[in-house]
Design a protein around this motif. Structure first.
Motif, PDB file in Angstrom:
ATOM      1  N   LEU A  73       1.960   2.012  -4.139  1.00  0.00           N
ATOM      2  CA  LEU A  73       0.573   2.438  -4.367  1.00  0.00           C
ATOM      3  C   LEU A  73      -0.182   2.723  -3.073  1.00  0.00           C
ATOM      4  CD1 LEU A  73      -0.330  -0.017  -7.252  1.00  0.00           C
ATOM      5  CD2 LEU A  73       0.318   2.392  -7.420  1.00  0.00           C
ATOM      6  N   ALA A  74       0.466   2.426  -1.943  1.00  0.00           N
ATOM      7  CA  ALA A  74      -0.209   2.621  -0.654  1.00  0.00           C
ATOM      8  C   ALA A  74       0.016   4.018  -0.096  1.00  0.00           C
ATOM      9  CB  ALA A  74       0.264   1.569   0.342  1.00  0.00           C
ATOM     10  N   PRO A  76      -0.450   7.766   0.487  1.00  0.00           N
ATOM     11  CA  PRO A  76      -1.701   8.510   0.326  1.00  0.00           C
ATOM     12  C   PRO A  76      -1.649   9.526  -0.815  1.00  0.00           C
ATOM     13  CG  PRO A  76      -0.885   8.635   2.590  1.00  0.00           C
ATOM     14  CD  PRO A  76       0.175   7.977   1.798  1.00  0.00           C
ATOM     15  N   GLN A  77      -2.775   9.708  -1.466  1.00  0.00           N
ATOM     16  CA  GLN A  77      -2.892  10.652  -2.577  1.00  0.00           C
ATOM     17  C   GLN A  77      -3.360  12.035  -2.111  1.00  0.00           C
ATOM     18  OE1 GLN A  77      -1.893   9.468  -5.702  1.00  0.00           O
ATOM     19  NE2 GLN A  77      -1.276   7.850  -4.299  1.00  0.00           N
ATOM     20  N   GLU A 101      -2.029   3.826   9.654  1.00  0.00           N
ATOM     21  CA  GLU A 101      -2.635   2.806   8.778  1.00  0.00           C
ATOM     22  C   GLU A 101      -3.656   3.423   7.826  1.00  0.00           C
ATOM     23  OE1 GLU A 101      -4.214  -0.924  10.516  1.00  0.00           O
ATOM     24  OE2 GLU A 101      -3.394  -0.124  12.367  1.00  0.00           O
ATOM     25  N   GLY A 103      -3.895   6.473   6.720  1.00  0.00           N
ATOM     26  CA  GLY A 103      -3.310   7.273   5.643  1.00  0.00           C
ATOM     27  C   GLY A 103      -2.990   8.720   5.974  1.00  0.00           C
ATOM     28  N   CYS A 140       1.162  -1.542   6.877  1.00  0.00           N
ATOM     29  CA  CYS A 140       0.072  -1.180   5.973  1.00  0.00           C
ATOM     30  C   CYS A 140       0.549  -0.974   4.542  1.00  0.00           C
ATOM     31  CB  CYS A 140      -0.656   0.062   6.476  1.00  0.00           C
ATOM     32  SG  CYS A 140       0.234   1.597   6.225  1.00  0.00           S
ATOM     33  N   GLY A 141       1.861  -1.110   4.310  1.00  0.00           N
ATOM     34  CA  GLY A 141       2.374  -1.074   2.949  1.00  0.00           C
ATOM     35  C   GLY A 141       2.844   0.279   2.466  1.00  0.00           C
TER      36      GLY A 141
END
Lengths: 242, 242
Positions: A73-74, A76-77, A101, A103, A140-141
């Protein structure tokens, strides 16, 4: 407790077994002192988080069983590329770490007229930046590493800008129009930030006359170049990633 | 060419003459190699920019004539205090430099339950942070230095929060509510950012139950503590300073 993240090669996923190799295996075993039965998240850049448990150590490799797989979910969209003119000393380290971090998906380093720093022949430097970015990705996942490209000139940047929905140019003479004033459902965005010396007049003109370029201010204060990149990236992600 | 900025003591302004003394005079003369007839901007923390010309060097002091006086436009239009839990190593240096550039007015360093770093007896450290901040003030064009306070505990922070129109708490469990979702014409704003270890459950509860506290997310990725401070400060200034 937050699980650690380690990278693996997609070819080392066979059925429900993942083998961690190379530097990541060394780091997990010797630095983080993980033991049989310990769990972590294995990532390989495909947008998935593999929750695994260590079952065996063979030589310097770590054999793990996959417990579950989840969408990361981390990641970027929105697809943001940061075009950053070359900076002096270790300022690019900071830009790469923070932009990862925050995105950003891709960082393109380029030489413009007023750049004091030069790139030629600094392949070590690119390795270093990639390493910083991979570390930041894990921290940052995010599941996918970002792309860093160097050896561009200003003209190469100009040639690519038509590929973006929206180009955001941090322009020192802009007033009263900031990133939060840009409205629209943009998914592919470029940010352009100059070097310590800024851009030449002809470079500014070339950028400002492009149709999809927004010449924006980052506020009332003069930001250092590396601060401008971090601030612009943060504002773009907050404004366009829902 | 951008004029350099140097600090002077308000007591050294007599009629239209400003005398630059101490470290700033040494820096102007010996490092920047300014000469008689050169111009710079003299600032003393009163919100004004004094455009001056050097007329004489006397010992290590620099005597200047004021050419014009202008309101400083880089001083922030909102009053933002950053409450930053203590961080390890030199991360506070980065936070102080970037927060000053971005427009924060005051930084309060405090110890919370999960802080690994301690403050006790680090007056050298405060001197160092003040020096970084003064440099950043000059670099970004502000006329007034920011205030840095240390030696706070979490309870001291809690006790002060009623003084703000709006308190923004970067809370790791917050979802779908960010700084750009906070609407209102707030002028006195606090930002609260934890240490590397975050806040304890009881600290989070104490913050979340206060009426003026907004528990916000900084996006889908886990930011390092120092990145969170920089990002939150940038978003607050962009959202609330017009």
């Amino acid at each position: 407790m937050k699980l650690k993240r380690f990278h693996f090669d997609i070819n080392n996923l066979i059925d429900d077994t993942i083998t961690l190799t190379g530097q990541d295996a060394v780091h997990a075993k010797d630095v983080m002192r993980l033991k049989i039965g310990d769990e972590f998240i294995a990532i390989c850049g495909n947008g998935l988080d593999y929750y695994v448990k260590i079952v065996e150590f063979i030589d310097s490799n770590i054999i793990c069983k996959v417990q579950k797989v989840e969408q990361n979910l981390a990641d970027p969209q929105v697809d943001v590329t940061l075009y950053q003119a070359l900076l002096k000393a270790d300022k690019l380290d900071l830009v790469v770490q923070k932009a990862t971090e925050i995105g950003v998906q891709k960082i393109v380093l380029f030489q413009s007229e007023f750049c004091v720093a030069k790139w030629q022949g600094k392949s070590n430097k690119l390795d270093r930046l990639n390493k910083i970015s991979v570390e930041a990705t894990k921290q940052c996942g995010r599941s996918e590493p970002i792309t860093i490209v160097a050896d561009y000139f200003f003209s190469d940047v100009l040639n690519e800008l038509a590929n973006y929905d929206c180009v955001i140019f941090a322009y020192e003479n802009a007033k009263d129009y900031g990133i939060l004033d840009i409205k629209g459902d943009y998914k592919k965005i470029a940010i352009i930030v100059g070097s310590e010396g800024g851009f030449s007049q002809s470079e500014c003109q070339a950028l400002c006359k492009l149709k999809n370029v927004h010449c924006i201010t980052l506020g009332h204060r003069i930001l250092r170049a590396e601060t401008a990149s971090i601030v612009a990236s943060a504002l773009v992600m907050a404004q366009f990633e829902k």
